[in-house]
Scaffold this motif. Structure first.
Motif: not given
Length: 396
Positions: A49-73
């Motif tokens: 069976t499969r178990q889903q993975v779910e990343p929670v992004l952490v970093g210093r730049s909110a703008a870069k994190l927001a861009d990654l989050a938007r780009k990759h859902g």
């Protein structure tokens, strides 16, 4: 020792990923590992069976994190590491930050009861690495350190040769790694500037000796002693903003390593070398019954029965094409991304509650080789590594 924190088998595996706005953290760990697993329906478990993975992004730049989050859902990101670690639904912490920030972040994660998977080097010193080992053991959490080179197709082929007895008795290993990293004035550098500042955790020995340690100990034998020279060939570079800075870290290292079984390894590592070989890293292994040259992807062999018999004559040009006398091992199996393969192994170990084979102690052994290599370079002496796996190296 505390009991091992468990992950709900019916929910997603939530992973706090710190430092994924950087080149390696983004490309290999987030994009080609965790998101690739997510897009394939989750981690394939032992029962099929499969178990889903779910990343929670952490970093210093909110703008870069927001861009990654938007780009990759990706739904969650934050610049507040403490807040992320306080989330009891996220049981795994991953660190791909600059080396100088790693130890304190991992200690926070362990204190919060997280299992920790981290890039190497795991710390800037042997003492800090041992502190991580003790903290994880006392907390009952499972630590893992990236050993990506072992999952490369070329080294997997080399592993098969070793296991089959192809080499007979292995005599020596010769490694060549590196390429020209532009200084940043005429052409932008292809590596971040912190790599060349010792105060920020940069340096060839600190970066690559950790890799070479796990390659040698897992393929050939434990490192027992080292003689090394670390140098800064390019003393002045230009950073991402075009500002000139002094390179305080070594950008090349030349090492001779004595391994178990009387095997001698010589590895040159340089960011100030122009490439004249098939791949950016190559290892030649010579044994009594055959030799091989393994790179990132390819692996060429020359058994004893097909070894030519050249003769030395400086008065006559060499007519032999020596490189044509080697046979390429075919790609007779499918090799996936090595970073993803180890991520999957680590996640399965966490789900099963068992130790990961490439643990914090393995990361400390890499730091011990770093310590020994730098000490050898400074003193000009051969340095032995500790036999018991703890503490620092000793001069002969």
């Amino acid at each position: 020792m505390s009991s091992t924190p468990t992950i709900d088998p019916n929910g997603p595996i939530r992973i706090i990923m710190n430092g994924v706005t950087g080149r390696m953290g983004y490309r290999q760990h987030l994009l080609r590992s965790i998101l690739a697993i997510r897009d394939d329906g989750g981690l394939l478990r032992a029962d099929g069976t499969r178990q889903q993975v779910e990343p929670v992004l952490v970093g210093r730049s909110a703008a870069k994190l927001a861009d990654l989050a938007r780009k990759h859902g990706i739904s969650e990101y934050t610049t507040d590491l403490d807040a992320a670690l306080a989330d009891d639904t996220a049981r795994i912490y991953f660190d791909a930050q600059v080396t100088s920030e790693r130890t304190k972040a991992i200690l926070k994660a362990i204190a919060a009861g997280k299992h920790v998977y981290t890039e190497k080097p795991i710390a800037e010193s042997v003492a800090d690495g041992l502190a991580l080992v003790d903290a994880a053991e006392n907390a009952g959490t499972i630590g893992g350190v990236v050993h990506d080179k072992l999952f490369l197709p070329g080294l997997l082929k080399l592993r098969r040769l070793i296991d089959s007895g192809f080499f007979g008795r292995i005599l020596s290993v010769r490694g060549e790694f590196g390429y020209w990293v532009f200084e940043g004035d005429l052409q932008q550098a292809q590596r971040p500037s912190w790599n060349y500042r010792k105060e920020d955790g940069g340096g060839m020995v600190l970066d690559m000796f950790c890799h070479w340690n796990y390659v040698m100990e897992n393929l050939f034998g434990r490192v027992r002693a080292v003689t090394a020279k670390a140098v800064t060939h390019i003393p002045e570079r230009w950073d991402e903003s075009g500002e000139r800075y002094t390179a305080t870290a070594d950008d090349a290292a030349y090492g001779i390593f004595e391994l178990d079984g009387d095997i001698i390894a010589q590895i040159n590592s340089s960011w100030a070398v122009r490439v004249d070989r098939g791949e950016l890293v190559e290892f030649q292994v010579d044994g009594t019954r055959g030799s091989a040259v393994a790179g990132l992807f390819g692996c060429r062999i020359q058994p004893r029965e097909r070894t030519p018999k050249p003769s030395w004559n400086p008065d006559v040009p060499t007519a032999e094409d020596f490189r044509s006398q080697w046979e390429q091992i075919p790609d007779n199996q499918e090799f996936g991304n090595g970073f993803r393969a180890q991520w999957e192994e680590y996640l399965r170990d966490v789900l099963a509650g068992r130790p990961h084979r490439y643990d914090f102690a393995a990361g400390v052994r890499g730091l011990q080789l770093v310590d020994a290599g730098l000490r050898s370079s400074e003193t000009g002496r051969r340095v032995e590594l500790p036999r018991d796996g703890s503490g620092s190296a000793n001069d002969e």
